[in-house]
Design a protein around this motif. Sequence first.
Motif, PDB file in Angstrom:
ATOM      1  N   SER A   1       0.828  -1.220   0.000  1.00 54.41           N
ATOM      2  CA  SER A   1       0.000   0.000   0.000  1.00 54.41           C
ATOM      3  C   SER A   1       0.850   1.253   0.000  1.00 54.41           C
ATOM      4  N   GLU A   2       1.961   1.216   0.756  1.00 56.46           N
ATOM      5  CA  GLU A   2       2.833   2.396   0.866  1.00 56.46           C
ATOM      6  C   GLU A   2       3.341   2.868  -0.496  1.00 56.46           C
ATOM      7  N   ILE A   3       3.500   1.941  -1.415  1.00 54.06           N
ATOM      8  CA  ILE A   3       4.015   2.294  -2.742  1.00 54.06           C
ATOM      9  C   ILE A   3       3.083   3.276  -3.450  1.00 54.06           C
ATOM     10  N   TYR A   4       1.769   3.101  -3.201  1.00 56.00           N
ATOM     11  CA  TYR A   4       0.785   3.875  -3.974  1.00 56.00           C
ATOM     12  C   TYR A   4       0.011   4.894  -3.134  1.00 56.00           C
ATOM     13  N   LEU A   5       0.433   5.139  -1.900  1.00 56.48           N
ATOM     14  CA  LEU A   5      -0.301   6.084  -1.048  1.00 56.48           C
ATOM     15  C   LEU A   5      -0.341   7.498  -1.622  1.00 56.48           C
ATOM     16  N   SER A   6       0.649   7.838  -2.428  1.00 59.52           N
ATOM     17  CA  SER A   6       0.689   9.181  -3.048  1.00 59.52           C
ATOM     18  C   SER A   6      -0.489   9.412  -3.979  1.00 59.52           C
ATOM     19  N   ALA A   7      -1.164   8.326  -4.357  1.00 61.57           N
ATOM     20  CA  ALA A   7      -2.336   8.462  -5.237  1.00 61.57           C
ATOM     21  C   ALA A   7      -3.542   9.010  -4.490  1.00 61.57           C
ATOM     22  N   ASN A   8      -3.473   9.022  -3.133  1.00 64.90           N
ATOM     23  CA  ASN A   8      -4.557   9.561  -2.293  1.00 64.90           C
ATOM     24  C   ASN A   8      -5.901   8.876  -2.547  1.00 64.90           C
ATOM     25  N   ASP A   9      -5.840   7.567  -2.694  1.00 61.58           N
ATOM     26  CA  ASP A   9      -7.064   6.795  -2.894  1.00 61.58           C
ATOM     27  C   ASP A   9      -7.628   6.377  -1.535  1.00 61.58           C
ATOM     28  N   LYS A  10      -8.885   6.690  -1.265  1.00 58.81           N
ATOM     29  CA  LYS A  10      -9.512   6.454   0.042  1.00 58.81           C
ATOM     30  C   LYS A  10      -9.565   4.961   0.394  1.00 58.81           C
ATOM     31  N   GLU A  11      -9.922   4.133  -0.572  1.00 54.70           N
ATOM     32  CA  GLU A  11     -10.028   2.694  -0.318  1.00 54.70           C
ATOM     33  C   GLU A  11      -8.654   2.107   0.023  1.00 54.70           C
ATOM     34  N   LEU A  12      -7.632   2.554  -0.702  1.00 53.22           N
ATOM     35  CA  LEU A  12      -6.270   2.087  -0.442  1.00 53.22           C
ATOM     36  C   LEU A  12      -5.814   2.529   0.960  1.00 53.22           C
ATOM     37  N   GLU A  13      -6.097   3.787   1.296  1.00 55.55           N
ATOM     38  CA  GLU A  13      -5.707   4.308   2.607  1.00 55.55           C
ATOM     39  C   GLU A  13      -6.402   3.555   3.734  1.00 55.55           C
ATOM     40  N   GLU A  14      -7.650   3.181   3.495  1.00 54.52           N
ATOM     41  CA  GLU A  14      -8.403   2.432   4.509  1.00 54.52           C
ATOM     42  C   GLU A  14      -7.792   1.045   4.729  1.00 54.52           C
ATOM     43  N   LEU A  15      -7.434   0.373   3.647  1.00 54.44           N
ATOM     44  CA  LEU A  15      -6.777  -0.940   3.760  1.00 54.44           C
ATOM     45  C   LEU A  15      -5.445  -0.817   4.509  1.00 54.44           C
ATOM     46  N   TYR A  16      -4.718   0.227   4.170  1.00 57.45           N
ATOM     47  CA  TYR A  16      -3.420   0.478   4.820  1.00 57.45           C
ATOM     48  C   TYR A  16      -3.593   0.689   6.330  1.00 57.45           C
ATOM     49  N   ASN A  17      -4.536   1.538   6.703  1.00 57.88           N
ATOM     50  CA  ASN A  17      -4.766   1.832   8.124  1.00 57.88           C
ATOM     51  C   ASN A  17      -5.283   0.613   8.890  1.00 57.88           C
ATOM     52  N   GLN A  18      -6.163  -0.162   8.256  1.00 60.06           N
ATOM     53  CA  GLN A  18      -6.684  -1.378   8.898  1.00 60.06           C
ATOM     54  C   GLN A  18      -5.570  -2.390   9.154  1.00 60.06           C
ATOM     55  N   ALA A  19      -4.693  -2.525   8.156  1.00 56.71           N
ATOM     56  CA  ALA A  19      -3.574  -3.457   8.303  1.00 56.71           C
ATOM     57  C   ALA A  19      -2.627  -2.996   9.424  1.00 56.71           C
ATOM     58  N   GLN A  20      -2.390  -1.689   9.495  1.00 60.50           N
ATOM     59  CA  GLN A  20      -1.557  -1.137  10.577  1.00 60.50           C
ATOM     60  C   GLN A  20      -2.171  -1.448  11.941  1.00 60.50           C
ATOM     61  N   ASN A  21      -3.473  -1.277  12.043  1.00 57.53           N
ATOM     62  CA  ASN A  21      -4.171  -1.559  13.306  1.00 57.53           C
ATOM     63  C   ASN A  21      -4.087  -3.033  13.678  1.00 57.53           C
ATOM     64  N   GLU A  22      -4.224  -3.905  12.685  1.00 58.14           N
ATOM     65  CA  GLU A  22      -4.140  -5.343  12.945  1.00 58.14           C
ATOM     66  C   GLU A  22      -2.739  -5.733  13.440  1.00 58.14           C
ATOM     67  N   ILE A  23      -1.729  -5.123  12.829  1.00 58.94           N
ATOM     68  CA  ILE A  23      -0.343  -5.393  13.258  1.00 58.94           C
ATOM     69  C   ILE A  23      -0.144  -4.964  14.704  1.00 58.94           C
ATOM     70  N   VAL A  24      -0.694  -3.812  15.061  1.00 59.38           N
ATOM     71  CA  VAL A  24      -0.595  -3.311  16.438  1.00 59.38           C
ATOM     72  C   VAL A  24      -1.254  -4.283  17.413  1.00 59.38           C
ATOM     73  N   ILE A  25      -2.445  -4.765  17.053  1.00 57.72           N
ATOM     74  CA  ILE A  25      -3.170  -5.704  17.924  1.00 57.72           C
ATOM     75  C   ILE A  25      -2.379  -7.001  18.106  1.00 57.72           C
ATOM     76  N   ILE A  26      -1.871  -7.549  17.005  1.00 58.65           N
ATOM     77  CA  ILE A  26      -1.103  -8.800  17.055  1.00 58.65           C
ATOM     78  C   ILE A  26       0.155  -8.626  17.900  1.00 58.65           C
ATOM     79  N   LYS A  27       0.904  -7.568  17.622  1.00 54.91           N
ATOM     80  CA  LYS A  27       2.152  -7.325  18.354  1.00 54.91           C
ATOM     81  C   LYS A  27       1.888  -7.076  19.837  1.00 54.91           C
TER      82      LYS A  27
END
Length: 248
Positions: free
Chosen positions: A50-76
Amino acid sequence: MVLDFRLKQKSIEQAKLDNIIYFNNNKEKVLASIKEYFEKGDFKTVVSESEIYLSANDKELEELYNQAQNEIVIIKTNEILKLLKNIPMSEYEKNKNLYAELVNYNPNETKYKDKLKFYSKKLQEQKSKEKNEIEDYKKAQKAPEEFVKIIKQSWRKDGFGTIAVVDLTVKNTAPFDVKDIIFLCNFYGNSGTQLNSIEKQVFEIIRYDETRTFKNIDLGFINSQAARGGCRVVTMQTPPGNLRKFYN
């Protein structure tokens, strides 16, 4: 140097522009791939892709990115909390390091920050104490008699008033065991004149932080006019392999 920096910046900007163009032209394909990683639970790959394409400012992509970050935080967070359950409170450094990780993943969690502060303080106190103990150890090596003291003593005459017998209570505050202590006992007449000076060696071990009483130590003959007296520690030996205070 300035030219190299500008060229590097231009290259970075061009790469961002290329990624934006690629994403816009292949949005469905890119999102489908990232969603597949998400469904598999491969959240690290979701983040990196996702980080590769965040500059595109796509809302759906940003949401996937943020959700994945949150999941990593929960797991860790859960992994670290599981580790903490098996670490004794007395292991300050391990607790401090793990709570530092928790704070890194959960910067707004007050309870983790409080624990990090608590264990940081405990670790600092522990290191300070260990430093002082090592300094005491070095001092005790040079002058152990300063750390081994007679805290109680009494003497009496025996053998028709010509033999001195003493009871000595000795405290060892050196950070190691000592043995074969040599005591020096001086006796005086009523006038204050020194009548006898006797050394006596006791072939016993006094452990670290131990207090021992030695009764009925026969000092041998003294002047029958001895009216008062007292003993002090002169020197001693340290048995081999006794540095358990620091090296066990």
